[in-house]
Design an enzyme around this catalytic site. Structure first.
Site, PDB file in Angstrom:
ATOM      1  N   GLY A   1       0.813  -1.213   0.000  1.00 38.02           N
ATOM      2  CA  GLY A   1       0.000   0.000   0.000  1.00 38.02           C
ATOM      3  C   GLY A   1       0.846   1.262   0.000  1.00 38.02           C
ATOM      4  O   GLY A   1       0.505   2.255  -0.651  1.00 38.02           O
ATOM      5  N   THR A   2       1.944   1.232   0.732  1.00 41.85           N
ATOM      6  CA  THR A   2       2.791   2.428   0.826  1.00 41.85           C
ATOM      7  C   THR A   2       3.316   2.821  -0.550  1.00 41.85           C
ATOM      8  O   THR A   2       3.247   4.001  -0.945  1.00 41.85           O
ATOM      9  CB  THR A   2       3.967   2.159   1.791  1.00 41.85           C
ATOM     10  OG1 THR A   2       3.433   1.835   3.072  1.00 41.85           O
ATOM     11  CG2 THR A   2       4.888   3.363   1.903  1.00 41.85           C
TER      12      THR A   2
ATOM     13  N   ASN B   1      -7.938   3.724   9.042  1.00 43.50           N
ATOM     14  CA  ASN B   1      -7.308   2.569   9.673  1.00 43.50           C
ATOM     15  C   ASN B   1      -7.401   2.571  11.197  1.00 43.50           C
ATOM     16  O   ASN B   1      -7.195   1.552  11.826  1.00 43.50           O
ATOM     17  CB  ASN B   1      -5.844   2.449   9.248  1.00 43.50           C
ATOM     18  CG  ASN B   1      -5.112   3.759   9.288  1.00 43.50           C
ATOM     19  OD1 ASN B   1      -5.553   4.743   8.711  1.00 43.50           O
ATOM     20  ND2 ASN B   1      -3.987   3.793   9.972  1.00 43.50           N
TER      21      ASN B   1
ATOM     22  N   GLN C   1      -7.561  -0.396   3.763  1.00 45.84           N
ATOM     23  CA  GLN C   1      -8.361  -1.012   4.824  1.00 45.84           C
ATOM     24  C   GLN C   1      -9.706  -1.548   4.320  1.00 45.84           C
ATOM     25  O   GLN C   1     -10.352  -2.318   5.032  1.00 45.84           O
ATOM     26  CB  GLN C   1      -8.604  -0.001   5.958  1.00 45.84           C
ATOM     27  CG  GLN C   1      -7.356   0.339   6.747  1.00 45.84           C
ATOM     28  CD  GLN C   1      -6.835  -0.815   7.610  1.00 45.84           C
ATOM     29  OE1 GLN C   1      -7.553  -1.762   7.919  1.00 45.84           O
ATOM     30  NE2 GLN C   1      -5.573  -0.741   7.996  1.00 45.84           N
TER      31      GLN C   1
ATOM     32  N   SER D   1      -3.508  -3.381  -0.521  1.00 48.64           N
ATOM     33  CA  SER D   1      -2.398  -4.127   0.062  1.00 48.64           C
ATOM     34  C   SER D   1      -2.811  -5.565   0.353  1.00 48.64           C
ATOM     35  O   SER D   1      -3.978  -5.824   0.670  1.00 48.64           O
ATOM     36  CB  SER D   1      -1.977  -3.432   1.361  1.00 48.64           C
ATOM     37  OG  SER D   1      -0.947  -4.134   1.991  1.00 48.64           O
ATOM     38  N   GLY D   2      -1.851  -6.498   0.272  1.00 49.13           N
ATOM     39  CA  GLY D   2      -2.160  -7.918   0.472  1.00 49.13           C
ATOM     40  C   GLY D   2      -2.322  -8.322   1.923  1.00 49.13           C
ATOM     41  O   GLY D   2      -3.167  -9.151   2.262  1.00 49.13           O
ATOM     42  N   HIS D   3      -1.514  -7.711   2.815  1.00 52.93           N
ATOM     43  CA  HIS D   3      -1.468  -8.274   4.173  1.00 52.93           C
ATOM     44  C   HIS D   3      -2.622  -7.873   5.070  1.00 52.93           C
ATOM     45  O   HIS D   3      -2.702  -8.326   6.212  1.00 52.93           O
ATOM     46  CB  HIS D   3      -0.115  -7.977   4.836  1.00 52.93           C
ATOM     47  CG  HIS D   3       0.123  -6.562   5.246  1.00 52.93           C
ATOM     48  ND1 HIS D   3       0.088  -6.181   6.562  1.00 52.93           N
ATOM     49  CD2 HIS D   3       0.418  -5.445   4.541  1.00 52.93           C
ATOM     50  CE1 HIS D   3       0.361  -4.884   6.646  1.00 52.93           C
ATOM     51  NE2 HIS D   3       0.563  -4.410   5.433  1.00 52.93           N
TER      52      HIS D   3
ATOM     53  N   THR E   1      11.584  -7.455 -11.556  1.00 55.57           N
ATOM     54  CA  THR E   1      11.000  -8.799 -11.644  1.00 55.57           C
ATOM     55  C   THR E   1       9.883  -8.938 -10.610  1.00 55.57           C
ATOM     56  O   THR E   1      10.050  -8.589  -9.446  1.00 55.57           O
ATOM     57  CB  THR E   1      12.090  -9.870 -11.408  1.00 55.57           C
ATOM     58  OG1 THR E   1      13.092  -9.684 -12.388  1.00 55.57           O
ATOM     59  CG2 THR E   1      11.514 -11.278 -11.518  1.00 55.57           C
TER      60      THR E   1
ATOM     61  N   CYS F   1       2.128   1.616  12.371  1.00 56.32           N
ATOM     62  CA  CYS F   1       3.319   2.340  11.922  1.00 56.32           C
ATOM     63  C   CYS F   1       3.721   3.422  12.906  1.00 56.32           C
ATOM     64  O   CYS F   1       4.839   3.881  12.901  1.00 56.32           O
ATOM     65  CB  CYS F   1       3.070   2.961  10.555  1.00 56.32           C
ATOM     66  SG  CYS F   1       2.485   1.761   9.396  1.00 56.32           S
TER      67      CYS F   1
HETATM   68  N1  PLP Z   1      -2.741   2.880   4.015  1.00 57.02           N
HETATM   69  C1  PLP Z   1      -3.452   2.449   5.056  1.00 57.02           C
HETATM   70  C2  PLP Z   1      -4.809   3.046   5.328  1.00 57.02           C
HETATM   71  C3  PLP Z   1      -2.956   1.449   5.898  1.00 57.02           C
HETATM   72  O1  PLP Z   1      -3.672   1.041   6.940  1.00 57.02           O
HETATM   73  C4  PLP Z   1      -1.673   0.909   5.613  1.00 57.02           C
HETATM   74  C5  PLP Z   1      -1.072  -0.106   6.498  1.00 57.02           C
HETATM   75  O2  PLP Z   1      -1.238  -0.072   7.707  1.00 57.02           O
HETATM   76  C6  PLP Z   1      -0.975   1.388   4.494  1.00 57.02           C
HETATM   77  C7  PLP Z   1      -1.541   2.369   3.715  1.00 57.02           C
HETATM   78  C8  PLP Z   1       0.368   0.852   4.118  1.00 57.02           C
HETATM   79  O3  PLP Z   1       0.236  -0.393   3.474  1.00 57.02           O
HETATM   80  P1  PLP Z   1       1.486  -1.396   3.419  1.00 57.02           P
HETATM   81  O4  PLP Z   1       1.705  -1.877   4.811  1.00 57.02           O
HETATM   82  O5  PLP Z   1       1.058  -2.491   2.485  1.00 57.02           O
HETATM   83  O6  PLP Z   1       2.642  -0.629   2.890  1.00 57.02           O
END
Ligand code: PLP
Length: 400
Positions: A74-75, A154, A182, A202-204, A240, A328
């Site tokens: 996501g970042t 989030n 989210q 994002s996958g996780h 890759t 974070c």
């Molecule tokens: N954006 C939101 C709203 C998130 O909650 C998060 C992760 O906590 C991110 C972005 C970042 O995603 P990633 O951990 O896949 O870099």
């Protein structure tokens, strides 16, 4: 604490990888390990898997698969959307609108844009954490080229009305990006109907692996890549491909597609059960976020008179994992920017915890977690003010 007895209530930070996802990924590490750019059979089966995963992700967005580009998460998708779009389109204008309660991936990208000479407006949400279309409309100028507002927050889980916001952005001549990290896989998303030009995921957060994500970029929206190399991902994101991660994301997306409705109703039930139990066992607690329009598994609560970090540690000792702000920013001593922006005092923000439920939680766990939280809050309040606490009789019961 015996691992089997622990209770994980921090699914907005990350989720366990679903076994079905792991099995699919293993195949693409042990057997089908080819490079999707290779011409031989190994490469072709890898390329097919890449295409399948792209279709799975696109299906959850009601998007064209050609408009999905895999990233490291996501970042990276957020950075690409904000910095990539603005630097490519600087000649059209230099004003950008975001909300003040975005994830740090957006907030820090916006800071970088300012360093590059862009002007950024940070909109404050209302007291429920909602960013309104009216607020966006009031902030639009002739120079606005991009509006970025998250789908679901989030920390407090509030869900924004993206269709209304994108309409305002488009009317003013800007494109619309949303951080849907989210909400992807948990809420229905229709990029066309909701007027979304770019979207990060994002996958996780959806029982997929960490370090994989994607950006949706509507056909015709032009942005500069943030890194340079080969022809992968149409050069939007060269390098890759992380094939096991991408396959995992695709399978995780398929599972969300099939289970979204039943999962959301289960999570809402468990969340309400937890909230009801906390309310009947504790005085002076308050729900943060929107009472209705919020993510099914999210419960963000202020426990008046309790230091959130102390409660988090006490719960951790009892095997209950929760969070005091976004993952974070944990470790930082400043109060959550989301909670202070929606009007909580720094003290109230420091007394708040986020509990986020997920696929692995059961009603038995929720009952047990509620009892542990109630006892821990009563104990901490009693330790702080042993003679004046109105819960001191409850404390006797806890100590008994
Ligand atoms: N954006 C939101 C709203 C998130 O909650 C998060 C992760 O906590 C991110 C972005 C970042 O995603 P990633 O951990 O896949 O870099």
């Amino acid at each position: 604490m015996n691992r089997a007895k622990r209770i994980y209530l921090d699914h907005s930070a990350t989720t366990p990888v679903d076994r079905r996802v792991v099995e699919a990924m293993n195949e693409f590490m042990l057997e089908k390990f080819g490079n999707p750019s290779s011409i031989h059979a190994y490469g072709r089966e890898a390329k097919d898997a890449l295409d399948f995963a792209r279709i799975s992700v696109a299906k959850l967005l009601d998007a064209e698969s050609d408009d999905i580009f895999f990233t490291s998460g996501g970042t990276e998708a957020d950075n690409l959307a904000l910095i990539g779009y603005c630097t490519r389109n600087r000649s059209r204008g230099t004003h950008v609108i975001i909300s003040s309660i975005e994830h740090s991936a957006i907030l820090r990208s916006a800071k970088e844009l300012e360093a590059l000479g862009f002007i950024v407006t940070r909109l404050r949400p209302d007291r429920f954490g909602e960013v309104t279309a009216n607020a966006v409309e009031a902030a639009m100028t002739d120079h606005t080229i991009l509006v970025s507002v998250m789908h679901a927050n989030n920390e407090v889980g509030t869900i924004n009305d993206l269709a209304a916001i994108s309409h305002v952005a488009h009317t003013g001549g800007a494109v619309f990006h949303t951080d849907a990290v989210q909400s992807f896989g948990k809420l229905p998303i229709f990029v066309g109907r909701m007027g979304i030009d770019m979207l990060s995921l994002s996958g996780h957060k959806i029982y997929g692996p960490k370090g994989i994500g994607a950006i949706y970029i509507k056909h015709g929206v032009d942005l500069s890549p943030r890194q340079f190399g080969g022809h992968q991902e149409s050069e939007v994101r060269p390098g890759t491909e992380n094939l096991p991660g991408i396959v995992g994301l695709g399978v995780a997306a398929d599972l969300c597609h099939d289970e979204m409705v039943s999962e959301a109703s289960k999570l809402a039930y468990l969340r309400d059960e937890l909230w009801n139990r906390l309310q009947s066992g504790l005085e002076r607690i308050k729900l943060n976020g929107h009472p209705e329009r919020r993510m099914a598994g999210n419960l963000n609560v202020t426990f008046d008179g309790v230091e959130g970090e102390a409660l988090l540690v006490a719960l951790d000792l009892e095997g209950v994992a929760v969070s005091s702000g976004s993952a974070c920013s944990s470790g930082s001593t400043s109060p959550s920017h989301v909670l202070t922006e929606i009007g909580l005092s720094p003290q109230a923000a420091h007394s708040s915890l986020r509990m986020t439920l997920g696929r692995i939680n059961s009603i038995e766990q929720i009952e047990r977690a509620a009892n542990i939280i109630i006892k821990s809050v009563i104990r901490l309040r009693f330790m702080d003010r042993p003679y004046s606490s109105s819960e001191s009789s409850a404390m006797q019961a806890v100590l008994a």
